[in-house]
Design an enzyme around this catalytic site. Structure first.
Site, short mmCIF file in Angstrom:
data_model
loop_
_atom_site.label_atom_id
_atom_site.label_comp_id
_atom_site.label_asym_id
_atom_site.label_seq_id
_atom_site.Cartn_x
_atom_site.Cartn_y
_atom_site.Cartn_z
N ARG A 1 6.06 10.13 -8.62
CA ARG A 1 6.10 10.20 -7.16
C ARG A 1 6.69 11.51 -6.69
O ARG A 1 7.58 12.07 -7.32
CB ARG A 1 6.95 9.04 -6.63
CG ARG A 1 6.77 8.83 -5.13
CD ARG A 1 7.74 7.79 -4.61
NE ARG A 1 8.89 8.49 -4.02
CZ ARG A 1 9.77 7.92 -3.21
NH1 ARG A 1 9.68 6.65 -2.90
NH2 ARG A 1 10.76 8.61 -2.72
N CYS B 1 7.89 13.31 -2.74
CA CYS B 1 8.10 13.06 -1.32
C CYS B 1 8.53 14.37 -0.68
O CYS B 1 9.43 15.04 -1.19
CB CYS B 1 9.16 11.98 -1.12
SG CYS B 1 9.40 11.54 0.62
#
Length: 112
Positions: free
Chosen positions: A90, A92
């Site tokens: 991930r 972000c």
């Protein structure tokens, strides 16, 4: 073979290739980043199902926040949603999103 699902002029909601599903970015309605994140994830889950996948098969997620000060609030919703032991790779970051009222956009790639 490349399979495109829900294809329009600008984009496809899902593109499948070699057992991998690439989802278009998802946004949600709501006043808070938590509300928008919950709706984004609901939409992601629906697209994963349509692609023949599931949250347990996510490979990667990219999350854009309009304001990084919303990071903890978004993560609280994300952490409760991601199946235990199946967290994807991930990233972000902060970005100016398509409309001023948007606080979060989530892009997912998953095995199908």
């Amino acid at each position: 073979m490349i399979e495109r699902i829900d294809t329009g002029q600008r984009m496809s909601k899902i593109v499948k290739h070699n057992g991998v599903a690439y989802l278009c970015g998802q946004v949600g309605d709501g006043a808070s980043v938590a509300e928008q994140t919950r709706e984004c994830l609901s939409r992601v889950e629906a697209l994963l199902e349509k692609a023949g996948s599931s949250p347990e098969r996510m490979l990667q997620a990219v999350i854009w926040l309009a304001d990084m000060s919303d990071f903890a609030e978004m993560n609280a919703v994300w952490d409760a949603w991601v199946p235990e032991g199946h967290a994807p790779a991930r990233a972000c970051g902060e970005a100016k999103l398509a409309r001023p009222e948007l606080k979060v956009e989530i892009i997912v790639i998953a095995a199908c």
